[in-house]
Motif scaffolding. Structure first.
Motif, mmCIF file in Angstrom:
data_model
loop_
_atom_site.group_PDB
_atom_site.id
_atom_site.type_symbol
_atom_site.label_atom_id
_atom_site.label_comp_id
_atom_site.label_asym_id
_atom_site.label_seq_id
_atom_site.Cartn_x
_atom_site.Cartn_y
_atom_site.Cartn_z
ATOM 1 N N GLN A 53 0.820 -1.213 0.000
ATOM 2 C CA GLN A 53 0.000 0.000 0.000
ATOM 3 C C GLN A 53 0.858 1.269 0.000
ATOM 4 O OE1 GLN A 53 -3.228 -0.629 -0.410
ATOM 5 N NE2 GLN A 53 -2.587 -2.761 -0.283
ATOM 6 N N GLY A 54 2.172 1.102 0.052
ATOM 7 C CA GLY A 54 3.097 2.236 0.137
ATOM 8 C C GLY A 54 3.421 2.849 -1.222
ATOM 9 N N PRO A 55 4.391 3.736 -1.230
ATOM 10 C CA PRO A 55 4.700 4.523 -2.432
ATOM 11 C C PRO A 55 5.261 3.723 -3.605
ATOM 12 C CG PRO A 55 6.347 4.907 -0.734
ATOM 13 C CD PRO A 55 5.256 4.086 -0.108
ATOM 14 N N PHE A 56 5.765 2.508 -3.383
ATOM 15 C CA PHE A 56 6.391 1.748 -4.464
ATOM 16 C C PHE A 56 5.607 0.500 -4.851
ATOM 17 C CE2 PHE A 56 9.752 3.846 -1.949
ATOM 18 C CZ PHE A 56 10.068 4.834 -2.877
ATOM 19 N N GLY A 57 4.495 0.237 -4.156
ATOM 20 C CA GLY A 57 3.652 -0.909 -4.482
ATOM 21 C C GLY A 57 4.211 -2.241 -4.018
ATOM 22 N N GLY A 58 5.224 -2.206 -3.188
ATOM 23 C CA GLY A 58 5.824 -3.422 -2.653
ATOM 24 C C GLY A 58 7.054 -3.081 -1.852
ATOM 25 N N THR A 59 7.661 -4.107 -1.279
ATOM 26 C CA THR A 59 8.875 -3.880 -0.508
ATOM 27 C C THR A 59 10.035 -3.528 -1.447
ATOM 28 O OG1 THR A 59 9.269 -6.268 -0.515
ATOM 29 C CG2 THR A 59 8.272 -5.325 1.471
ATOM 30 N N ILE A 60 10.977 -2.759 -0.894
ATOM 31 C CA ILE A 60 12.184 -2.408 -1.635
ATOM 32 C C ILE A 60 13.402 -2.869 -0.841
ATOM 33 C CG2 ILE A 60 11.132 -0.459 -2.850
ATOM 34 C CD1 ILE A 60 12.600 1.420 -0.840
ATOM 35 N N ALA A 61 14.465 -3.155 -1.572
ATOM 36 C CA ALA A 61 15.717 -3.559 -0.928
ATOM 37 C C ALA A 61 16.351 -2.359 -0.244
ATOM 38 C CB ALA A 61 16.669 -4.133 -1.971
ATOM 39 N N HIS A 62 17.041 -2.613 0.835
ATOM 40 C CA HIS A 62 17.842 -1.583 1.491
ATOM 41 C C HIS A 62 18.900 -1.101 0.500
ATOM 42 C CE1 HIS A 62 16.522 -4.397 4.641
ATOM 43 N NE2 HIS A 62 16.636 -3.429 5.528
ATOM 44 N N GLY A 63 19.185 0.181 0.494
ATOM 45 C CA GLY A 63 20.264 0.684 -0.353
ATOM 46 C C GLY A 63 21.583 0.017 -0.026
ATOM 47 N N TYR A 64 21.847 -0.151 1.279
ATOM 48 C CA TYR A 64 23.112 -0.773 1.669
ATOM 49 C C TYR A 64 23.157 -2.262 1.323
ATOM 50 C CZ TYR A 64 24.636 3.515 3.892
ATOM 51 O OH TYR A 64 25.026 4.797 4.125
ATOM 52 N N LEU A 65 22.018 -2.905 1.207
ATOM 53 C CA LEU A 65 22.002 -4.282 0.702
ATOM 54 C C LEU A 65 22.475 -4.284 -0.747
ATOM 55 C CD1 LEU A 65 21.388 -7.285 0.461
ATOM 56 C CD2 LEU A 65 18.969 -6.698 0.230
ATOM 57 N N THR A 66 21.917 -3.393 -1.540
ATOM 58 C CA THR A 66 22.328 -3.294 -2.942
ATOM 59 C C THR A 66 23.830 -3.051 -3.036
ATOM 60 O OG1 THR A 66 20.136 -2.398 -3.474
ATOM 61 C CG2 THR A 66 21.877 -2.118 -5.129
ATOM 62 N N LEU A 67 24.329 -2.121 -2.236
ATOM 63 C CA LEU A 67 25.762 -1.823 -2.225
ATOM 64 C C LEU A 67 26.570 -3.052 -1.813
ATOM 65 C CD1 LEU A 67 27.881 0.468 -2.557
ATOM 66 C CD2 LEU A 67 27.599 0.892 -0.098
ATOM 67 N N SER A 68 26.072 -3.816 -0.856
ATOM 68 C CA SER A 68 26.805 -4.984 -0.362
ATOM 69 C C SER A 68 26.881 -6.109 -1.390
ATOM 70 C CB SER A 68 26.183 -5.505 0.936
ATOM 71 O OG SER A 68 24.979 -6.205 0.678
ATOM 72 N N LEU A 69 26.080 -6.036 -2.442
ATOM 73 C CA LEU A 69 26.104 -7.070 -3.481
ATOM 74 C C LEU A 69 27.191 -6.834 -4.524
ATOM 75 C CD1 LEU A 69 22.255 -7.569 -3.944
ATOM 76 C CD2 LEU A 69 23.875 -9.104 -2.789
ATOM 77 N N LEU A 70 27.890 -5.707 -4.443
ATOM 78 C CA LEU A 70 28.943 -5.423 -5.420
ATOM 79 C C LEU A 70 29.987 -6.534 -5.502
ATOM 80 C CD1 LEU A 70 29.555 -1.579 -4.999
ATOM 81 C CD2 LEU A 70 28.071 -2.762 -6.626
ATOM 82 N N PRO A 71 30.485 -7.047 -4.379
ATOM 83 C CA PRO A 71 31.500 -8.113 -4.494
ATOM 84 C C PRO A 71 30.992 -9.370 -5.216
ATOM 85 C CG PRO A 71 31.577 -7.155 -2.308
ATOM 86 C CD PRO A 71 30.346 -6.596 -2.986
ATOM 87 N N VAL A 72 29.796 -9.838 -4.882
ATOM 88 C CA VAL A 72 29.290 -11.054 -5.523
ATOM 89 C C VAL A 72 29.022 -10.807 -7.006
ATOM 90 C CG1 VAL A 72 26.812 -10.792 -4.998
ATOM 91 C CG2 VAL A 72 27.802 -13.058 -5.252
#
Length: 150
Positions: A53-72
């Motif tokens: 019901q929020g602004p994006f229509g669903g859950t979003i990933a943490h920005g820092y999660l996205t950043l933490s995926l750089l190594p993989v």
């Protein structure tokens, strides 16, 4: 995949595009595990019903999660098999231009930026652009810094 076995090879590649990773789906389980590990349980990330019901229509990933995926994501693109240790030295700049909806796929475009000789070793910057499949804007643009010891 590009493999670097010497500091000289890294320096010679400064300014080059290294390539693009495989796609990776960011699912709710990964987001929930990140929330648990970091203590960041904001509803926009972990409350599926409320976020719908929020602004994006669903859950979003943490920005820092996205950043933490750089190594993989980087392991698909390049390998540093230089003789000494490789240390995460920091981040010069990070931006999150587009929220990453849970369930979307991402991939990283990676380039080597500047390489600078320091007394401790070679400082290398990497430029990452985390593309979201089907979106015009990236989820993350980051310039990371790695220190390669001789």
């Amino acid at each position: 995949m590009r493999t670097f076995t010497s500091l000289e090879e890294v320096v010679a590649a400064a300014g080059e595009e290294l390539g693009t990773s495989q796609w990776l789906t960011v699912d709710q389980e990964r987001v929930d595990q990140f929330a648990e590990a970091t203590g960041d349980h904001q509803w926009i990330h972990v409350d599926v019903e409320r976020a719908a019901q929020g602004p994006f229509g669903g859950t979003i990933a943490h920005g820092y999660l996205t950043l933490s995926l750089l190594p993989v994501l980087g392991t698909d693109v390049f390998a540093l098999e230089t003789p000494g240790a490789k240390l995460n030295y920091g981040v010069n700049k990070v931006r999150f231009p587009q929220p990453l909806l849970v369930g979307k796929r991402i991939r990283s475009h990676i380039a080597i930026g500047e390489c600078t000789e320091l007394p401790a070793g070679l400082q290398m910057t990497l430029k990452h652009t985390i593309e979201i499949e089907g979106e015009a804007k990236p989820a993350c643009v980051a310039e990371t810094v790695v220190l390669l010891l001789p």
